[in-house]
Design an enzyme around this catalytic site. Structure first.
Site, short mmCIF file in Angstrom:
data_model
loop_
_atom_site.label_atom_id
_atom_site.label_comp_id
_atom_site.label_asym_id
_atom_site.label_seq_id
_atom_site.Cartn_x
_atom_site.Cartn_y
_atom_site.Cartn_z
N ARG A 1 43.96 36.66 41.92
CA ARG A 1 45.49 36.30 41.54
C ARG A 1 46.37 37.35 41.38
O ARG A 1 45.94 38.42 40.44
CB ARG A 1 45.41 35.38 40.49
CG ARG A 1 47.08 34.98 40.12
CD ARG A 1 47.22 33.96 38.97
NE ARG A 1 48.55 33.72 38.61
CZ ARG A 1 49.16 34.22 37.66
NH1 ARG A 1 48.54 34.76 36.66
NH2 ARG A 1 50.44 34.00 37.41
N HIS B 1 56.65 37.55 39.29
CA HIS B 1 55.85 38.11 37.91
C HIS B 1 56.95 39.11 37.33
O HIS B 1 56.40 39.96 36.94
CB HIS B 1 54.61 38.55 38.15
CG HIS B 1 53.52 38.32 37.02
ND1 HIS B 1 52.68 37.75 37.01
CD2 HIS B 1 53.72 38.99 35.66
CE1 HIS B 1 51.97 37.95 35.82
NE2 HIS B 1 52.42 38.68 35.11
N GLU C 1 55.21 32.16 34.11
CA GLU C 1 55.54 32.23 32.89
C GLU C 1 56.97 32.26 32.69
O GLU C 1 57.60 33.28 32.29
CB GLU C 1 55.01 33.13 31.92
CG GLU C 1 53.42 33.03 31.91
CD GLU C 1 52.77 34.05 30.86
OE1 GLU C 1 53.48 34.91 30.22
OE2 GLU C 1 51.47 34.02 30.74
N GLU D 1 45.50 32.47 33.85
CA GLU D 1 45.20 33.69 33.00
C GLU D 1 44.61 33.16 31.57
O GLU D 1 45.13 31.96 30.93
CB GLU D 1 46.78 34.16 32.58
CG GLU D 1 47.18 35.02 33.77
CD GLU D 1 48.38 35.82 33.20
OE1 GLU D 1 48.65 36.01 31.94
OE2 GLU D 1 49.49 35.87 34.04
N TYR E 1 46.61 31.88 25.78
CA TYR E 1 46.14 32.78 25.10
C TYR E 1 46.10 32.52 23.73
O TYR E 1 45.12 33.02 23.06
CB TYR E 1 47.07 33.90 25.30
CG TYR E 1 47.30 34.93 26.48
CD1 TYR E 1 46.12 35.94 26.70
CD2 TYR E 1 48.04 34.57 27.53
CE1 TYR E 1 46.12 36.37 27.99
CE2 TYR E 1 47.85 35.09 28.78
CZ TYR E 1 47.04 36.10 28.94
OH TYR E 1 47.09 36.48 30.18
N ASN F 1 48.27 29.32 31.79
CA ASN F 1 47.94 30.59 30.98
C ASN F 1 47.94 30.39 29.79
O ASN F 1 48.82 29.76 29.22
CB ASN F 1 48.99 31.48 31.21
CG ASN F 1 49.09 32.28 32.88
OD1 ASN F 1 48.34 31.78 33.66
ND2 ASN F 1 50.12 33.10 33.03
C1 FCB Z 1 50.77 36.85 30.16
C2 FCB Z 1 51.31 37.75 31.51
C3 FCB Z 1 50.43 38.95 31.91
C4 FCB Z 1 49.97 39.72 30.71
C5 FCB Z 1 49.12 38.87 29.75
C6 FCB Z 1 48.67 39.62 28.56
O1 FCB Z 1 52.02 36.69 29.35
O2 FCB Z 1 51.64 36.83 32.40
O3 FCB Z 1 51.00 39.61 32.82
O4 FCB Z 1 51.05 40.56 30.17
O5 FCB Z 1 50.05 37.87 29.05
#
Ligand code: FCB
Length: 444
Positions: free
Chosen positions: A78, A122, A167, A347, A295, A293
């Site tokens: 990707r 992006h 995002e 992600e 995290y 995504n």
């Molecule tokens: C996300 C972004 C990516 C990277 C990660 C850690 O928010 O999409 O570009 O910065 O975080």
């Protein structure tokens, strides 16, 4: 991690990057400046005062990077296209040299049997469009659709998927809400109007790409989280409900239901976006896949000072709480609320303060992070969520936006002085994990 987890045959294992974070070559071969070029060159914006001028020099070293992926044995890559590389001003003339670069990248991926998953946007808006008002100008959404159409026309047959945005929450809230990201505006009302223009541009781009009949699957990538109240108090629960509504439902509801969520819309009051007739219909159309995504979760405390998240699973070098079960909870919550297309985890990964010792980076914490998130992902799949792939962020250490090069997310270490790439322990672990999954799914 349970090594016999039977991810379904055909499940896509990949790695992810984005153009501005790795390409460098900021003005090579006719590329125009983007808002991130401008932002980096503005003193005080980037923690280590660095820029994306060179980054990982991927523009010149893409073959080596594709070879690295081939050695890892991943199915898919990707990446994103720098709009200003293929259309320097964001409108008007195309830059053939820019398209040639992406064509050569696709050749290299094809030669290695690696499926290409493209993100159109992006975060690196051509500066020319920023000068015309950026995402606050409605017209930018139409320019984006033109760009999407042209990319789909040229490359739609060579790409497995095309995502319109990465995002949009960040583009709106960090770019226009708190000025942490380019273009560096801090204005709540603008952020909300921008989010509407981003969603509109997504819808217009979907229609434009459908017109040219691109066989690639089309969708969008959203960053998402569950929102947990710090305590049982009404104030904390209200805050969590608002957070989920303004962040997750704000983007999901228009796409999947054709309207903004009531809770956030009412709370935004006079800051609610201007929505013209036909906008919601443009946004509310079927997508072929949803990129998620993940995290961390949002931890919502209304007290002053706020009660910190417990972070029982530790936290990353970004200070982000490690909370794998949030991925299970999020996917189940989305699955219950919407009729979803197949999902890709586009992600997931962590920053750690990796330093090579005798040429070797032993990033055991990253291996643990990924393994625990894959367990959490599988738990959601077992409960019926259709997830078709996982992209580890990131292939390479790279330019982490306003954190510059200070935060390392790669499974491959990059020495920025020499551009030497060294796979970390996590890269070898991922290689073996993917190979084992493949062997398992080949077993009758
Ligand atoms: C996300 C972004 C990516 C990277 C990660 C850690 O928010 O999409 O570009 O910065 O975080």
């Amino acid at each position: 991690m349970n090594d016999s987890l039977p991810f379904p045959p055909g499940f896509t294992w990949g790695t992810a990057t984005s153009a501005f974070q790795i390409e460098g070559a900021a003005s090579a071969d006719g590329k125009g400046p983007s808002i991130w070029d401008t932002f980096c060159h503005t003193p005080g914006r980037i923690i280590d005062a660095s820029t994306g001028d060179v980054a990982c020099d991927h523009y010149h070293r893409f073959q080596e990077d594709v070879d690295l992926m081939a050695a890892l044995g991943v199915d898919a890559y990707r990446f994103s296209m720098a709009w200003a590389r293929v259309q320097p001003d964001g409108k008007g003339a195309w830059n053939e040299a820019g398209f040639d670069f992406y064509s050569r990248l696709l050749d290299a991926l094809e030669a290695n049997g690696i499926a290409a998953h493209l993100t159109l946007y992006h975060w690196d808006l051509p500066q020319g469009l920023q000068d015309d008002g950026g995402w606050l100008a409605r017209d930018t959404a139409y320019r984006f659709a033109d760009y999407a159409r042209e990319v789909a026309r040229r490359f739609g047959r060579r790409l497995a998927t095309i995502a319109t945005h990465n995002e949009p929450w960040c583009t709106a809230n960090l770019g226009y809400g708190n000025a942490q990201f380019a273009p560096g505006v801090a204005d709540a009302k603008s952020a909300i109007q921008v989010s509407h223009h981003l969603l509109l541009s997504h819808g217009l781009a979907m229609s434009a790409m459908r017109e040219v009949g691109a066989p690639a699957k089309l969708g969008i990538v959203l960053n998402q989280w569950t929102a947990d109240p710090a305590t049982d108090s009404q104030a904390d629960r209200d805050l969590a409900a608002f957070e989920y509504s303004r962040s997750v439902e704000w983007f999901m509801d228009p796409i999947f239901k054709g309207h903004y969520p009531d809770l956030a819309l009412r709370a935004h009051g006079a800051n609610a976006p201007v929505v013209l007739a036909g906008d919601m219909q443009a946004i509310h159309q079927a997508i072929d896949f949803l990129g998620v995504n993940y995290y961390f979760r949002a931890w919502c405390s209304a007290s002053n000072p706020p009660i910190p998240a417990p972070a029982l699973g530790g936290s990353t070098d970004m200070g982000w709480e490690i909370y794998p079960q949030g991925l299970t909870e999020l996917l189940l919550k989305l699955h219950a609320a919407y009729t979803l297309p197949p999902i890709y985890i586009t992600e997931n990964g962590m920053a750690s303060a990796d330093q090579p010792v005798d040429g070797w980076v032993d990033d055991a914490a990253r291996i643990d992070f990924v393994a625990r998130h894959l367990d959490a992902l599988y738990a959601a799949m077992r409960q019926g969520v259709d997830v078709q792939g996982y992209f580890l962020w990131s292939l390479l250490d790279n330019f982490e936006w306003n954190s510059g090069y200070a935060k390392r997310f790669g499974i491959v270490h990059v020495d920025y002085a020499t551009q030497k790439r060294t796979p970390k322990a996590s890269a070898l672990w991922y290689r073996d994990f993917v190979a084992a999954r493949r062997a398992l799914s080949a077993t009758p």
